[in-house]
Design a protein around this motif. Structure first.
Motif, PDB file in Angstrom:
ATOM      1  N   UNK A 194     111.891  54.760  22.580  1.00 45.04           N
ATOM      2  CA  UNK A 194     112.647  55.691  23.425  1.00 45.04           C
ATOM      3  C   UNK A 194     111.795  56.802  24.021  1.00 45.04           C
ATOM      4  N   UNK A 195     110.481  56.806  23.721  1.00 42.27           N
ATOM      5  CA  UNK A 195     109.637  57.911  24.190  1.00 42.27           C
ATOM      6  C   UNK A 195     108.292  57.418  24.705  1.00 42.27           C
ATOM      7  N   UNK A 196     107.826  58.103  25.759  1.00 39.95           N
ATOM      8  CA  UNK A 196     106.497  57.898  26.307  1.00 39.95           C
ATOM      9  C   UNK A 196     105.868  59.280  26.446  1.00 39.95           C
ATOM     10  N   UNK A 197     104.758  59.525  25.770  1.00 43.45           N
ATOM     11  CA  UNK A 197     104.200  60.881  25.721  1.00 43.45           C
ATOM     12  C   UNK A 197     102.889  60.992  26.497  1.00 43.45           C
ATOM     13  N   UNK A 198     102.631  62.192  27.010  1.00 38.39           N
ATOM     14  CA  UNK A 198     101.351  62.518  27.635  1.00 38.39           C
ATOM     15  C   UNK A 198     100.444  63.031  26.524  1.00 38.39           C
ATOM     16  N   UNK A 199      99.345  62.318  26.266  1.00 36.69           N
ATOM     17  CA  UNK A 199      98.456  62.664  25.157  1.00 36.69           C
ATOM     18  C   UNK A 199      97.833  64.046  25.314  1.00 36.69           C
ATOM     19  N   UNK A 200      97.741  64.529  26.536  1.00 33.11           N
ATOM     20  CA  UNK A 200      97.160  65.842  26.777  1.00 33.11           C
ATOM     21  C   UNK A 200      98.017  66.987  26.287  1.00 33.11           C
ATOM     22  N   UNK A 201      99.301  66.711  25.982  1.00 34.42           N
ATOM     23  CA  UNK A 201     100.211  67.753  25.518  1.00 34.42           C
ATOM     24  C   UNK A 201     100.559  67.611  24.030  1.00 34.42           C
ATOM     25  N   UNK A 202      99.839  66.762  23.340  1.00 37.37           N
ATOM     26  CA  UNK A 202     100.061  66.587  21.903  1.00 37.37           C
ATOM     27  C   UNK A 202      99.417  67.741  21.140  1.00 37.37           C
ATOM     28  N   UNK A 203     100.172  68.379  20.263  1.00 36.35           N
ATOM     29  CA  UNK A 203      99.645  69.457  19.422  1.00 36.35           C
ATOM     30  C   UNK A 203      99.279  68.968  18.031  1.00 36.35           C
ATOM     31  N   UNK A 204     100.077  68.030  17.494  1.00 41.27           N
ATOM     32  CA  UNK A 204      99.831  67.566  16.132  1.00 41.27           C
ATOM     33  C   UNK A 204     100.437  66.178  15.933  1.00 41.27           C
ATOM     34  N   UNK A 205      99.718  65.351  15.180  1.00 42.32           N
ATOM     35  CA  UNK A 205     100.211  64.023  14.841  1.00 42.32           C
ATOM     36  C   UNK A 205     100.293  63.898  13.320  1.00 42.32           C
ATOM     37  N   UNK A 206     101.460  63.559  12.812  1.00 44.10           N
ATOM     38  CA  UNK A 206     101.630  63.276  11.390  1.00 44.10           C
ATOM     39  C   UNK A 206     101.943  61.784  11.257  1.00 44.10           C
ATOM     40  N   UNK A 207     102.207  61.344  10.047  1.00 41.79           N
ATOM     41  CA  UNK A 207     102.504  59.927   9.833  1.00 41.79           C
ATOM     42  C   UNK A 207     103.842  59.518  10.458  1.00 41.79           C
ATOM     43  N   UNK A 208     104.743  60.487  10.634  1.00 42.97           N
ATOM     44  CA  UNK A 208     106.090  60.146  11.071  1.00 42.97           C
ATOM     45  C   UNK A 208     106.461  60.651  12.460  1.00 42.97           C
ATOM     46  N   UNK A 209     105.744  61.696  12.964  1.00 39.84           N
ATOM     47  CA  UNK A 209     106.153  62.255  14.246  1.00 39.84           C
ATOM     48  C   UNK A 209     105.005  62.943  14.965  1.00 39.84           C
ATOM     49  N   UNK A 210     105.229  63.195  16.245  1.00 33.39           N
ATOM     50  CA  UNK A 210     104.268  63.899  17.092  1.00 33.39           C
ATOM     51  C   UNK A 210     104.898  65.207  17.536  1.00 33.39           C
ATOM     52  N   UNK A 211     104.155  66.305  17.397  1.00 36.13           N
ATOM     53  CA  UNK A 211     104.646  67.573  17.907  1.00 36.13           C
ATOM     54  C   UNK A 211     103.970  67.840  19.243  1.00 36.13           C
ATOM     55  N   UNK A 212     104.808  68.035  20.276  1.00 41.22           N
ATOM     56  CA  UNK A 212     104.301  68.272  21.610  1.00 41.22           C
ATOM     57  C   UNK A 212     104.257  69.772  21.896  1.00 41.22           C
ATOM     58  N   UNK A 213     103.502  70.157  22.925  1.00 36.40           N
ATOM     59  CA  UNK A 213     103.524  71.550  23.367  1.00 36.40           C
ATOM     60  C   UNK A 213     104.959  71.913  23.738  1.00 36.40           C
ATOM     61  N   UNK A 214     105.402  73.069  23.300  1.00 38.13           N
ATOM     62  CA  UNK A 214     106.785  73.466  23.526  1.00 38.13           C
ATOM     63  C   UNK A 214     107.652  73.216  22.311  1.00 38.13           C
ATOM     64  N   UNK A 215     107.133  72.434  21.337  1.00 36.25           N
ATOM     65  CA  UNK A 215     107.836  72.251  20.076  1.00 36.25           C
ATOM     66  C   UNK A 215     108.614  70.963  19.908  1.00 36.25           C
ATOM     67  N   UNK A 216     108.704  70.140  20.945  1.00 34.82           N
ATOM     68  CA  UNK A 216     109.459  68.889  20.823  1.00 34.82           C
ATOM     69  C   UNK A 216     108.805  67.973  19.789  1.00 34.82           C
ATOM     70  N   UNK A 217     109.630  67.341  18.948  1.00 26.73           N
ATOM     71  CA  UNK A 217     109.157  66.413  17.928  1.00 26.73           C
ATOM     72  C   UNK A 217     109.534  64.994  18.332  1.00 26.73           C
ATOM     73  N   UNK A 218     108.532  64.128  18.450  1.00 27.19           N
ATOM     74  CA  UNK A 218     108.724  62.749  18.887  1.00 27.19           C
ATOM     75  C   UNK A 218     108.490  61.815  17.705  1.00 27.19           C
ATOM     76  N   UNK A 219     109.455  60.961  17.361  1.00 24.57           N
ATOM     77  CA  UNK A 219     109.274  60.048  16.228  1.00 24.57           C
ATOM     78  C   UNK A 219     108.216  58.980  16.517  1.00 24.57           C
ATOM     79  N   UNK A 220     107.547  58.532  15.460  1.00 20.07           N
ATOM     80  CA  UNK A 220     106.572  57.450  15.573  1.00 20.07           C
ATOM     81  C   UNK A 220     107.163  56.209  14.912  1.00 20.07           C
ATOM     82  N   UNK A 221     107.263  55.137  15.662  1.00 26.03           N
ATOM     83  CA  UNK A 221     107.824  53.899  15.128  1.00 26.03           C
ATOM     84  C   UNK A 221     106.885  53.289  14.080  1.00 26.03           C
ATOM     85  N   UNK A 222     107.450  52.507  13.183  1.00 22.26           N
ATOM     86  CA  UNK A 222     106.658  51.858  12.140  1.00 22.26           C
ATOM     87  C   UNK A 222     105.581  50.981  12.771  1.00 22.26           C
TER      88      UNK A 222
END
Length: 250
Positions: A194-222
């Motif tokens: 359900x999501x397509x992200x611009x890598x240039x706006x990624x602030x942090x990557x964890x095992x389960x989600x991506x935090x984007x600039x502005x605070x949006x949290x994007x889930x990471x599929x298995x």
């Protein structure tokens, strides 16, 4: 086509600049359109309605809203129109560059100086890749890739979330947009269906989600975490390599 606006309270200057733009475009074999505005307010009114100009030749000292106020308003809204200040007062030069002006041309305008500024504006526009999206029946909107933070699929439409916090509802599905963006480079990655992200706006990557600039949290599929991490590292290695080569070439 390069779309140019000229804003000056002096009608003689307006007509002279329009003529000079015409001569420049003919010499450079550039297709263009030009629109004239006698006040900053007139330009802002037209801009709010269409936002369809690439370059603005802008006087500073005008009655009512002056050129600096207009430029600050545009930058505050996150607008990336190329601004060329054309004015008789050189004391504003430093402030003009703080507003990311392409150039600062002092009146009386010398042809070589104005043409150089127009060349730079054209080069800047050529380097800004854009995506043309359908926003409703018969209506299209141009969105610069550098402004897209991430895309979110919602039913039969896609929401483009921009870095300034605004969004655009697009009548095109995620798969089609992913294909179009993929043809323009490797800046975008799909960590979840359900999501397509611009890598240039990624602030942090964890095992389960991506935090984007502005605070949006994007889930990471298995099964997507490793590919996402590799794409992220590859993107920044290329970006910094390009920046380094550009700096060395100066």
């Amino acid at each position: 086509m390069l779309r140019i606006g000229i804003c000056d309270d002096d009608t003689i200057v307006l007509e002279a600049l329009a003529k000079e733009v015409e001569v420049w475009a003919k010499e450079k074999q550039e297709t263009y359109s030009v629109e004239l505005f006698p006040t900053a307010e007139a330009f802002l009114f037209a801009w709010e309605g269409q936002r369809d100009m690439d370059v603005l030749l802008l006087d500073i000292e005008m009655p009512g809203m002056d050129g600096m106020e207009l430029a600050r308003s545009l930058r505050k809204k996150g607008e990336h129109i190329s601004i060329i200040f054309v004015t008789g007062n050189s004391e504003y030069a430093l402030e003009g560059y703080d507003l990311e002006a392409i150039s600062y041309v002092v009146k009386p305008v010398r042809r070589e100086r104005l043409w150089l500024a127009l060349d730079r504006a054209r080069e800047r526009e050529e380097n800004r890749e854009a995506l043309l999206v359908a926003v409703s029946a018969g209506e299209m909107e141009r969105v610069y890739l550098s402004e897209i933070c991430f895309l979110e699929s919602q039913g039969h439409q896609t929401i483009l979330r921009k870095k300034d916090g605004t969004s655009i509802s697009c009548k095109v599905n995620m798969q089609q947009l992913e294909q179009e963006l993929g043809e323009k480079g490797e800046a975008f990655f799909r960590p979840h269906r359900s999501y397509l992200i611009h890598l240039g706006f990624v602030e942090k990557i964890t095992k389960k989600e991506v935090r984007m600039e502005g605070g949006a949290l994007i889930p990471i599929a298995r099964g997507k975490w490793e590919a996402l991490s590799q794409a992220y590292l590859k993107y920044f290695r290329r970006k910094y390599q390009k920046d380094f080569e550009t700096e060395i070439g100066k």
